[in-house]
Write a protein that holds these residues in place. Structure first.
Motif, mmCIF file in Angstrom:
data_model
loop_
_atom_site.group_PDB
_atom_site.id
_atom_site.type_symbol
_atom_site.label_atom_id
_atom_site.label_comp_id
_atom_site.label_asym_id
_atom_site.label_seq_id
_atom_site.Cartn_x
_atom_site.Cartn_y
_atom_site.Cartn_z
ATOM 1 N N VAL A 43 24.796 19.553 43.350
ATOM 2 C CA VAL A 43 25.664 18.996 42.310
ATOM 3 C C VAL A 43 25.082 19.433 40.971
ATOM 4 C CG1 VAL A 43 26.648 16.911 41.298
ATOM 5 C CG2 VAL A 43 26.139 16.984 43.754
ATOM 6 N N GLU A 44 25.875 20.160 40.185
ATOM 7 C CA GLU A 44 25.421 20.634 38.867
ATOM 8 C C GLU A 44 26.278 20.004 37.775
ATOM 9 O OE1 GLU A 44 24.355 25.249 39.533
ATOM 10 O OE2 GLU A 44 26.311 24.652 40.273
ATOM 11 N N VAL A 45 25.722 19.951 36.573
ATOM 12 C CA VAL A 45 26.488 19.446 35.432
ATOM 13 C C VAL A 45 27.162 20.650 34.763
ATOM 14 C CG1 VAL A 45 26.389 18.221 33.235
ATOM 15 C CG2 VAL A 45 24.839 17.574 35.099
ATOM 16 N N LEU A 46 28.490 20.691 34.847
ATOM 17 C CA LEU A 46 29.227 21.796 34.213
ATOM 18 C C LEU A 46 29.474 21.492 32.740
ATOM 19 C CD1 LEU A 46 30.871 24.514 34.969
ATOM 20 C CD2 LEU A 46 32.858 23.051 34.649
ATOM 21 N N ASN A 353 34.605 26.005 45.261
ATOM 22 C CA ASN A 353 33.718 25.076 44.562
ATOM 23 C C ASN A 353 34.556 23.887 44.082
ATOM 24 O OD1 ASN A 353 31.385 26.938 44.554
ATOM 25 N ND2 ASN A 353 32.762 28.148 43.249
ATOM 26 N N ILE A 354 33.918 22.722 44.020
ATOM 27 C CA ILE A 354 34.656 21.486 43.699
ATOM 28 C C ILE A 354 34.154 20.921 42.371
ATOM 29 C CG2 ILE A 354 35.012 19.091 44.477
ATOM 30 C CD1 ILE A 354 34.717 20.258 47.363
ATOM 31 N N TYR A 355 35.063 20.370 41.591
ATOM 32 C CA TYR A 355 34.724 19.779 40.288
ATOM 33 C C TYR A 355 35.203 18.329 40.269
ATOM 34 C CZ TYR A 355 34.242 24.709 39.446
ATOM 35 O OH TYR A 355 33.849 26.016 39.571
ATOM 36 N N ILE A 356 34.348 17.410 39.794
ATOM 37 C CA ILE A 356 34.777 16.021 39.634
ATOM 38 C C ILE A 356 34.412 15.543 38.230
ATOM 39 C CG2 ILE A 356 34.617 15.422 42.085
ATOM 40 C CD1 ILE A 356 32.006 14.069 41.606
ATOM 41 N N LEU A 378 31.161 17.451 36.960
ATOM 42 C CA LEU A 378 30.143 17.889 37.914
ATOM 43 C C LEU A 378 30.738 18.954 38.819
ATOM 44 C CD1 LEU A 378 28.820 14.321 38.827
ATOM 45 C CD2 LEU A 378 27.871 15.931 37.148
ATOM 46 N N LYS A 379 29.889 19.931 39.168
ATOM 47 C CA LYS A 379 30.330 21.014 40.050
ATOM 48 C C LYS A 379 29.592 20.882 41.378
ATOM 49 C CE LYS A 379 30.450 26.087 40.290
ATOM 50 N NZ LYS A 379 30.270 27.341 39.531
#
Ligand code: HEC
Length: 498
Positions: A43-46, A353-356, A378-379
């Motif tokens: 989980v990364e911070v986009l 890839n998923i983004y929330i 978040l990615k």
């Protein structure tokens, strides 16, 4: 001249610092890992420091587009996270759940750079929802074209936008706090509306010369289209029965006569008479489902052919696995419960890839949130090796639990009156120190059994569906918590006041 040269210098220096630090480390900050049965994810911070990123949409030019509730539209680069504000819409009226809400991007964006948004406006005392199409050129949105206006309200405006596989624009609208709207074919509220991309009415809509595609909805917060063209929504129930629905042309989903599953005698009678559609799934106690996104990528094979769902009240990300033809939900897994706070929307890009997005700066902040850097996007994507102790899914518990007043209060009442009993100022009254809580037992029981319709426009639903024992446990709990010091209430007292 000097000023603009000075400005240029600063811009160049900033840009060089940005590029040198980025060439050393092009990756985004990793904050967690997730372990699935086979895959390891990160989980990364986009993007961070946002103001309630309400809707996320992927564009095929390599950017994630998003709306912020207060009125701005931005895009963030999918790998660097570099973020640009594209437009601020000044006429947006943002309060509690109104504001800049839905966003849809043309699926062939490179050739047709159209962006669709809907938002709430207020003129004098009248509230509207506007659906507007923009054209993206020179890093901004131009040529606004008003496609449609609907009646609005201070609550229940929905809404979400999506483009169907055959190129029609879908708009999931709220009932504008009036259940009658949802059934009426002459109202655009409480509906799935279907438009051509220029705002005209498609010839194959079910009712002649009408935008209505399906009806009978309360307040939808999620809308997605699957690879096979199936349309799914998420929707908030009243006190109980949040829903996920599979939308069919001309379908009637029952609100305000039916809530959730068709299981009460009066619901069954209405269902028989109107051939209403039952949800694929409903949740009681409520979870406040929000953004929903169909996922069919092999990048995360465990989640292939599922609906990804973010929730506000339950503060979780859920994976609802579908059967092969997408007509049933087979299983539900819960991730991140209470971990990132309220989650508003979800989408995926062409690679899978998923983004929330988080929603911790919205009208209903929860204890312990916002976290630093909120609100964030978040990615979620595959990782080679873990850098954090991996998070795992929680299987959904089927409740047979002992009757516990605190737990029942948190399930049924805390979404409005808050866990600490303090309510939300000017919206939901505090129960701590309230005379209606600590005073006459009969008045209190009747209030909670019957619900309260107030002049303020905020309403408390009826809780007569709770068992006598459950109501007694909740009322005893609120009479003895937060410095309230009153007598207990028994199931017999509840029964004799029904
Ligand atoms: C959807 C939001 C919502 C939920 C859920 C909710 N309430 Fe309320 N409640 C309200 C509102 C709004 C009012 C105030 C209505 C008015 O204006 O008088 C209220 C008022 C009350 C009052 C009167 C307080 C006072 O000081 O006048 C009590 C008692 C109460 N609620 C108990 C409960 C209990 C117990 C539950 C759970 C079983 C619950 N409420 C769930 C919205 C809610």
């Amino acid at each position: 001249m000097t000023r603009s040269l000075g400005y240029l210098f600063i811009v160049l220096v900033t840009f060089c610092i940005a590029c040198s630090s980025q060439s050393e480390n092009t990756s985004l900050p990793i904050i967690d890992n997730i372990a699935l049965s086979k895959s390891l994810l990160k989980v990364e911070v986009l993007a961070k420091d946002l103001n309630v990123p309400w809707d996320l949409a992927y564009a095929d030019d390599g950017y994630l587009w998003f709306t912020e509730q207060s009125g701005s539209i931005s895009r963030a680069h999918l790998t660097t996270g570099q973020k640009t504000k594209v437009l601020t819409i000044k006429e947006v009226w943002s309060l509690r759940t109104t504001g800049l809400l839905g966003l849809a991007i043309h699926p062939d964006f490179k050739r047709n750079p159209y962006v669709f948004v809907n938002y709430t406006v207020k003129q004098d005392t009248t509230v509207y929802n506007k659906l507007v199409r923009y054209y993206f050129a020179n890093d901004t949105l131009t040529q606004p074209k008003l496609l449609l206006t609907t009646v609005g309200y201070r609550a229940h405006n929905g809404s979400r936008l999506a483009i169907s596989n055959n190129g029609k624009l879908l708009w999931a609208t709220g009932d504008a706090y009036n259940g009658n709207n949802a059934q009426s074919l002459s109202s655009l509220n409480g509906k799935i509306l279907r438009l051509n991309l220029d705002g005209s009415i498609p010839k194959d809509n079910p009712y002649p010369n009408s935008y209505v595609w399906a009806r009978g909805f309360r307040n939808m917060q999620g809308l997605t289209v699957s690879d096979k063209g199936k349309v799914y929504t998420s929707e908030h129930g009243d006190a109980i029965e949040d829903e996920v629905n599979l939308i069919e042309k001309g379908g009637n989903y029952g609100w305000p006569f039916i809530e959730g599953m068709h299981n009460k005698p009066e619901e069954l009678a209405f269902a028989d008479a109107h051939q209403t559609k039952e949800p694929l799934k409903s949740w009681t106690p409520v979870i406040a489902p929000s953004g929903i996104s169909y996922y069919n990528s092999s990048l995360i094979p465990e989640w292939k052919n599922s609906l990804l769902l973010t929730t506000l009240k339950a503060k979780s990300f859920r994976v609802l696995s579908l059967n092969d033809d997408g007509t049933q939900i087979k299983a539900e897994e819960v991730f991140f419960e209470n971990h990132y706070g309220r989650l508003r929307d979800v989408c995926s890009d062409a690679e899978g890839n998923i983004y929330i997005s988080t929603s911790n700066h919205d009208w209903n902040p929860q204890p312990g949130f916002p976290l630093s850097g909120d609100d964030k996007i978040l990615k979620i994507s595959p990782a080679k090796k873990p850098t954090h102790k991996p998070l795992t899914a929680v299987k959904v518990q089927k409740g047979n639990a002992a009757i516990d007043g605190a737990q029942l209060y948190n399930s049924y009442c805390a979404s409005c009156h808050q866990t600490n009993g303090q309510g939300v100022k000017d919206v939901f009254p505090a129960l701590a120190g309230s005379k209606n809580v600590t005073g006459s037992t009969t008045t209190l029981i009747k209030m909670v059994q019957n619900g309260i319709n107030s002049k303020s426009g905020q309403q408390m639903p009826s809780f007569s569906f709770l068992k006598d024992q459950e109501t007694a446990a909740i009322l005893t709990y609120i009479r003895k918590s937060w410095n309230n010091k009153s007598s207990a209430i028994t199931p017999q007292q509840v029964k004799s006041n029904r």
